[in-house]
Design a protein around this motif. Sequence first.
Motif, short mmCIF file in Angstrom:
data_model
loop_
_atom_site.label_atom_id
_atom_site.label_comp_id
_atom_site.label_asym_id
_atom_site.label_seq_id
_atom_site.Cartn_x
_atom_site.Cartn_y
_atom_site.Cartn_z
N LYS A 109 0.84 -1.20 0.00
CA LYS A 109 0.00 0.00 0.00
C LYS A 109 0.88 1.25 0.00
O LYS A 109 1.89 1.30 0.71
CB LYS A 109 -0.91 0.03 1.23
N ILE A 110 0.49 2.22 -0.81
CA ILE A 110 1.15 3.52 -0.80
C ILE A 110 0.50 4.40 0.25
O ILE A 110 -0.73 4.49 0.33
CB ILE A 110 1.04 4.20 -2.17
N GLU A 111 1.30 5.06 1.06
CA GLU A 111 0.78 6.04 2.01
C GLU A 111 1.57 7.32 1.85
O GLU A 111 2.77 7.30 1.57
CB GLU A 111 0.88 5.52 3.45
N VAL A 112 0.90 8.45 2.02
CA VAL A 112 1.55 9.76 1.91
C VAL A 112 1.19 10.58 3.14
O VAL A 112 0.01 10.74 3.46
CB VAL A 112 1.11 10.51 0.64
N THR A 113 2.20 11.09 3.82
CA THR A 113 1.98 12.01 4.93
C THR A 113 2.60 13.37 4.59
O THR A 113 3.43 13.48 3.68
CB THR A 113 2.58 11.47 6.24
N TYR A 114 2.20 14.37 5.35
CA TYR A 114 2.64 15.74 5.07
C TYR A 114 3.30 16.33 6.30
O TYR A 114 2.83 16.16 7.43
CB TYR A 114 1.43 16.59 4.67
N ASN A 115 4.42 17.04 6.08
CA ASN A 115 5.13 17.72 7.16
C ASN A 115 4.87 19.22 7.03
O ASN A 115 5.43 19.87 6.13
CB ASN A 115 6.62 17.43 7.08
N PRO A 116 4.02 19.80 7.87
CA PRO A 116 3.69 21.22 7.73
C PRO A 116 4.85 22.14 8.08
O PRO A 116 4.85 23.31 7.68
CB PRO A 116 2.52 21.41 8.71
N ILE A 117 5.84 21.65 8.80
CA ILE A 117 6.98 22.49 9.19
C ILE A 117 7.89 22.73 7.99
O ILE A 117 8.33 23.85 7.72
CB ILE A 117 7.76 21.85 10.35
N THR A 118 8.18 21.64 7.25
CA THR A 118 9.07 21.76 6.08
C THR A 118 8.30 21.91 4.78
O THR A 118 8.91 22.10 3.73
CB THR A 118 9.98 20.53 5.98
N ASP A 119 6.97 21.79 4.84
CA ASP A 119 6.13 21.86 3.65
C ASP A 119 6.56 20.81 2.61
O ASP A 119 6.70 21.10 1.43
CB ASP A 119 6.17 23.26 3.03
N THR A 120 6.78 19.59 3.10
CA THR A 120 7.18 18.49 2.23
C THR A 120 6.28 17.28 2.46
O THR A 120 5.56 17.19 3.47
CB THR A 120 8.64 18.07 2.47
N TYR A 121 6.36 16.34 1.52
CA TYR A 121 5.49 15.16 1.54
C TYR A 121 6.34 13.90 1.66
O TYR A 121 7.45 13.84 1.13
CB TYR A 121 4.65 15.11 0.26
N HIS A 122 5.79 12.93 2.37
CA HIS A 122 6.55 11.71 2.64
C HIS A 122 5.79 10.48 2.12
O HIS A 122 4.96 9.90 2.81
CB HIS A 122 6.80 11.55 4.14
N PRO A 123 6.06 10.09 0.86
CA PRO A 123 5.44 8.86 0.37
C PRO A 123 6.24 7.65 0.87
O PRO A 123 7.48 7.70 0.96
CB PRO A 123 5.58 9.01 -1.16
N HIS A 124 5.56 6.58 1.19
CA HIS A 124 6.23 5.37 1.65
C HIS A 124 5.32 4.17 1.42
O HIS A 124 4.12 4.32 1.16
CB HIS A 124 6.61 5.47 3.13
#
Length: 208
Positions: A109-124
């Motif tokens: 499964k693909i999951e994506v989270t968001y880091n509001p501090i760095t304004d970046t996305y973390h797909p894993h």
Amino acid sequence: EGGYLKRAYGRSLDCTNCITQEVDGSVHTHYCGSRWCMVCNRIRTAKAIHAYLPAVEAWGDDAFFVTLTVQNCVGWELKKTIQAMLKAFTSCQRTMKRTMGIPLMAIRKIEVTYNPITDTYHPHFHCIVNGEAEAEALRFLWLDRAPTNVSPLAQDVRKLDNTGMIEVFKYFTKLLTTDKDGKKGVGAPSLNVIFSQIKGLRTYQPVG
């Protein structure tokens, strides 16, 4: 693409808005089927569990929970990053079968989270893998073939438990615009980036 999502968001506002009862007593309604719809996501999760749980249960103690990560990326790179991850995963799977002689059977499964501090996305990836040797081989190959530099400590293999099951079958991203205290969260613009970039990609995938 923005127009497509605008129309799709609009359809979600009418999801299950009208319920019709037939003369025979049966009840029907309309579902939008969107990934951001809480109602449809519950249905999608239930269908995934119904489809994949029998196989996982059959693996018994040989079921392992594997997490494979890459470095965070900015929003416009998200789809390209996920596509590179899928290509790398396929390469790992091919090498396991052809070179190492251990075919991979898994649910990915693909999951994506968001880091509001760095304004970046973390797909894993979250995977349920049949066999400890297979899970460790996948982790080993991923360290070599991941599309970005990755830390060995961030690639995890453990026995499947209820927590792992929840991680695989829960939503592919957190559908919340604020945290539990109502102070900050993913934010609607960031969710829109995720939905735009994930469009056309399968989040669940049986492997092998």
